[in-house]
Design an enzyme around this catalytic site. Structure first.
Site, PDB file in Angstrom:
ATOM      1  N   LYS A  80      21.750  17.941   9.601  1.00  0.00           N
ATOM      2  CA  LYS A  80      21.218  16.585   9.730  1.00  0.00           C
ATOM      3  C   LYS A  80      22.289  15.729  10.373  1.00  0.00           C
ATOM      4  O   LYS A  80      23.480  16.064  10.311  1.00  0.00           O
ATOM      5  CB  LYS A  80      20.897  16.036   8.330  1.00  0.00           C
ATOM      6  CG  LYS A  80      19.938  14.882   8.326  1.00  0.00           C
ATOM      7  CD  LYS A  80      18.495  15.334   8.205  1.00  0.00           C
ATOM      8  CE  LYS A  80      17.554  14.148   8.272  1.00  0.00           C
ATOM      9  NZ  LYS A  80      16.149  14.559   8.148  1.00  0.00           N
ATOM     10  N   GLY A 181       2.467   4.147   0.554  1.00  0.00           N
ATOM     11  CA  GLY A 181       3.054   4.087   1.901  1.00  0.00           C
ATOM     12  C   GLY A 181       2.103   4.642   2.935  1.00  0.00           C
ATOM     13  O   GLY A 181       1.832   5.846   2.965  1.00  0.00           O
ATOM     14  N   VAL A 182       1.544   3.742   3.760  1.00  0.00           N
ATOM     15  CA  VAL A 182       0.641   4.210   4.819  1.00  0.00           C
ATOM     16  C   VAL A 182       1.273   3.943   6.184  1.00  0.00           C
ATOM     17  O   VAL A 182       0.714   3.267   7.035  1.00  0.00           O
ATOM     18  CB  VAL A 182      -0.791   3.624   4.694  1.00  0.00           C
ATOM     19  CG1 VAL A 182      -1.654   4.494   3.841  1.00  0.00           C
ATOM     20  CG2 VAL A 182      -0.810   2.203   4.138  1.00  0.00           C
ATOM     21  N   ASN A 184       3.603   6.250   9.204  1.00  0.00           N
ATOM     22  CA  ASN A 184       3.201   7.355  10.090  1.00  0.00           C
ATOM     23  C   ASN A 184       2.514   8.471   9.328  1.00  0.00           C
ATOM     24  O   ASN A 184       1.368   8.827   9.608  1.00  0.00           O
ATOM     25  CB  ASN A 184       4.439   7.923  10.798  1.00  0.00           C
ATOM     26  CG  ASN A 184       4.933   6.971  11.860  1.00  0.00           C
ATOM     27  OD1 ASN A 184       4.146   6.343  12.561  1.00  0.00           O
ATOM     28  ND2 ASN A 184       6.241   6.824  11.963  1.00  0.00           N
ATOM     29  N   VAL A 185       3.207   9.036   8.341  1.00  0.00           N
ATOM     30  CA  VAL A 185       2.665  10.190   7.608  1.00  0.00           C
ATOM     31  C   VAL A 185       1.468   9.771   6.755  1.00  0.00           C
ATOM     32  O   VAL A 185       0.409  10.408   6.770  1.00  0.00           O
ATOM     33  CB  VAL A 185       3.761  10.828   6.724  1.00  0.00           C
ATOM     34  CG1 VAL A 185       3.170  11.893   5.817  1.00  0.00           C
ATOM     35  CG2 VAL A 185       4.861  11.425   7.602  1.00  0.00           C
TER      36      VAL A 185
HETATM   37  P1  NAD Z   1       7.278   5.319   7.953  1.00  0.00           P
HETATM   38  O1  NAD Z   1       8.445   4.407   7.923  1.00  0.00           O
HETATM   39  O2  NAD Z   1       6.415   5.373   9.160  1.00  0.00           O
HETATM   40  O3  NAD Z   1       6.286   4.983   6.715  1.00  0.00           O
HETATM   41  C1  NAD Z   1       6.730   4.618   5.456  1.00  0.00           C
HETATM   42  C2  NAD Z   1       5.774   3.520   4.952  1.00  0.00           C
HETATM   43  O4  NAD Z   1       6.102   3.227   3.603  1.00  0.00           O
HETATM   44  C3  NAD Z   1       5.868   2.226   5.745  1.00  0.00           C
HETATM   45  O5  NAD Z   1       4.574   1.787   6.108  1.00  0.00           O
HETATM   46  C4  NAD Z   1       6.533   1.263   4.755  1.00  0.00           C
HETATM   47  O6  NAD Z   1       6.113  -0.082   4.939  1.00  0.00           O
HETATM   48  C5  NAD Z   1       6.041   1.820   3.439  1.00  0.00           C
HETATM   49  N1  NAD Z   1       6.855   1.464   2.272  1.00  0.00           N
HETATM   50  C6  NAD Z   1       8.199   1.313   2.181  1.00  0.00           C
HETATM   51  N2  NAD Z   1       8.547   0.988   0.926  1.00  0.00           N
HETATM   52  C7  NAD Z   1       7.400   0.963   0.198  1.00  0.00           C
HETATM   53  C8  NAD Z   1       7.095   0.710  -1.158  1.00  0.00           C
HETATM   54  N3  NAD Z   1       8.047   0.394  -2.034  1.00  0.00           N
HETATM   55  N4  NAD Z   1       5.803   0.806  -1.553  1.00  0.00           N
HETATM   56  C9  NAD Z   1       4.831   1.112  -0.679  1.00  0.00           C
HETATM   57  N5  NAD Z   1       5.060   1.340   0.630  1.00  0.00           N
HETATM   58  C10 NAD Z   1       6.317   1.265   1.061  1.00  0.00           C
HETATM   59  O7  NAD Z   1       7.857   6.752   7.576  1.00  0.00           O
HETATM   60  P2  NAD Z   1       7.106   8.156   7.703  1.00  0.00           P
HETATM   61  O8  NAD Z   1       7.576   8.833   8.927  1.00  0.00           O
HETATM   62  O9  NAD Z   1       5.667   7.979   7.461  1.00  0.00           O
HETATM   63  O10 NAD Z   1       7.768   8.943   6.483  1.00  0.00           O
HETATM   64  C11 NAD Z   1       7.330   8.702   5.154  1.00  0.00           C
HETATM   65  C12 NAD Z   1       8.120   9.600   4.202  1.00  0.00           C
HETATM   66  O11 NAD Z   1       7.891  10.971   4.553  1.00  0.00           O
HETATM   67  C13 NAD Z   1       9.646   9.409   4.261  1.00  0.00           C
HETATM   68  O12 NAD Z   1      10.173   9.644   2.970  1.00  0.00           O
HETATM   69  C14 NAD Z   1      10.105  10.520   5.203  1.00  0.00           C
HETATM   70  O13 NAD Z   1      11.452  10.889   4.959  1.00  0.00           O
HETATM   71  C15 NAD Z   1       9.137  11.624   4.817  1.00  0.00           C
HETATM   72  N6  NAD Z   1       8.923  12.633   5.860  1.00  0.00           N
HETATM   73  C16 NAD Z   1       8.440  12.267   7.067  1.00  0.00           C
HETATM   74  C17 NAD Z   1       8.200  13.249   8.040  1.00  0.00           C
HETATM   75  C18 NAD Z   1       7.622  12.884   9.385  1.00  0.00           C
HETATM   76  O14 NAD Z   1       7.170  13.796  10.101  1.00  0.00           O
HETATM   77  N7  NAD Z   1       7.577  11.607   9.753  1.00  0.00           N
HETATM   78  C19 NAD Z   1       8.471  14.599   7.767  1.00  0.00           C
HETATM   79  C20 NAD Z   1       8.953  14.946   6.497  1.00  0.00           C
HETATM   80  C21 NAD Z   1       9.175  13.942   5.552  1.00  0.00           C
END
Ligand code: NAD
Length: 353
Positions: A80, A181-182, A184-185
């Site tokens: 990482k 959390g809505v 990307n994922v």
């Molecule tokens: P992102 O930043 O697009 O989405 C995260 C969302 O969570 C945002 O909309 C944010 O506003 C919301 N959020 C933050 N704090 C919050 C809270 N206290 N309560 C409710 N919502 C809250 O990130 P992502 O890419 O969707 O990733 C989400 C999680 O998945 C992270 O932990 C990331 O490490 C993990 N992850 C992502 C991927 C990937 O392909 N993007 C792969 C593996 C793991």
């Protein structure tokens, strides 16, 4: 921190501190293990209170990538990088190119990709200077690009597997899922779940994201404090890490916890707390491996999107194997997953010794 003796160090093979005065680049690249292949894991752009905090974060994340890549069956070790967002951070192309130079100097021991704060565009800039990068704009029909939709698909297949195992459900129609959390994922996960007929409750610190989920998927929005304790079949944490603590677990009413956030358990013993409460936990780094599978397919070349989806779908049966083992042994699912991952890595280390 004291390096070699600190528990966060966990036998890392190499840790590289990268500095370039001209561009202001400060980065750390951590290579936990190359036993299974090049150490692969995204690069996070983040501001840290101290350098020590940045170092701990990168070490913890790179060890996690070793486990995730091993459990996804990839020819990748774990690594990482973090780029430290200093107060005067410029984020120039020159800075990202310099980071690419540092990655190139490692000669393939580390493969970088997107993580929090990065984008396909930044990856393209890094790729001007190094071959050891993934997450670039995909060619039509081929693997590549934003890994989030693949991560979400893997979580969806994992939720299906958990629902079958725990609730005897053959489909998700009418099942209730709370998504924390809505982004990307979480967004793409809601899309899959809504299509399968699940009823959604969501929360996000960004109200526009809640509105989007309401408008597009008929989701119900609830407050940030309420989402974890919803009376639902499945809780899908897709925002932050360390949300499953002694206190929060006591308030859970879901029967299954299965979501995309990394490092959901605050401590290893919180896995046992979930088991004791009768809640089935899908280990985070197993269920959220779809994105890194996409990265691997892109990196190793010329795999089409349908083949990636097939590999990602295998997350479902992989989780079922862990659930069955947990039922037999009475151990928490996270303990079983950690043991499986360590054993895959140590077998590969022994074979190459
Ligand atoms: P992102 O930043 O697009 O989405 C995260 C969302 O969570 C945002 O909309 C944010 O506003 C919301 N959020 C933050 N704090 C919050 C809270 N206290 N309560 C409710 N919502 C809250 O990130 P992502 O890419 O969707 O990733 C989400 C999680 O998945 C992270 O932990 C990331 O490490 C993990 N992850 C992502 C991927 C990937 O392909 N993007 C792969 C593996 C793991």
């Amino acid at each position: 921190m004291a390096a070699f003796d600190d528990t966060a160090f966990d036998n890392h093979e190499r840790v590289v501190f990268c500095h370039d005065a001209a561009t202001g680049l400060k980065a750390i690249i951590a290579i936990h293990s190359t036993a299974l292949g090049p150490a692969a894991g995204g690069c996070r752009l983040w501001s840290y209170a101290t350098d020590d905090e940045a170092l701990r974060d990168v070490l913890r994340l790179s060890q996690g990538m070793s486990y995730k890549n091993a459990m996804a069956g990839l020819k990748f070790g774990g690594g990482k990088a973090v780029i430290i967002k200093t107060p005067d951070f410029a984020g120039s192309d020159a800075l990202y190119e310099k980071f690419g130079d540092f990655v190139e100097q490692l000669n393939g021991a580390y493969v970088t990709a997107e993580d929090v704060g990065m984008s396909v565009k930044i990856m393209e800039t890094i790729a001007r200077r190094t071959r050891f990068v993934s997450g670039l704009t995909p060619k039509a029909g081929k693997a590549g690009g934003d890994p989030s939709p693949k991560t979400a698909y893997g979580i969806f297949k994992g939720i299906e597997a958990a629902a079958r195992f725990k609730l005897g459900r053959e489909d998700l129609k009418g099942m209730t899922v709370a998504v924390q959390g809505v982004g990307n994922v979480g967004y793409y996960l809601c899309q899959y779940l809504a299509k399968a007929g699940a009823r959604l409750t969501v929360a996000d610190i960004d109200p526009s994201r809640v509105k989007k989920a309401r408008d597009e998927f008929g989701a119900t929005g609830v407050g940030l404090e309420q989402i974890l304790s919803q009376d639902v079949d499945v809780l899908a944490p897709c925002a932050l890490g360390a949300i499953l603590t002694k206190d929060s677990i006591a308030t859970l009413r879901a029967k299954i916890v299965a979501g995309g956030a990394n490092n959901q358990l605050a401590t290893e013993s919180d896995g046992k707390r979930l088991t004791d409460a009768g809640i089935l936990y899908a280990p985070d780094y197993v269920i959220n491996g779809g994105g890194i599978i996409n990265v691997a397919c892109e990196y190793y070349g010329n795999v089409d999107d349908a083949a990636v989806m097939q590999q990602v779908a295998a997350i479902g049966p992989r989780l079922t194997g862990i659930f069955e083992e947990a039922r037999k042994s009475g151990e928490p699912t996270n303990v079983i997953a950690d043991r499986m991952a360590r054993s895959i890595i140590s077998r590969a280390s022994a074979a190459s010794a």
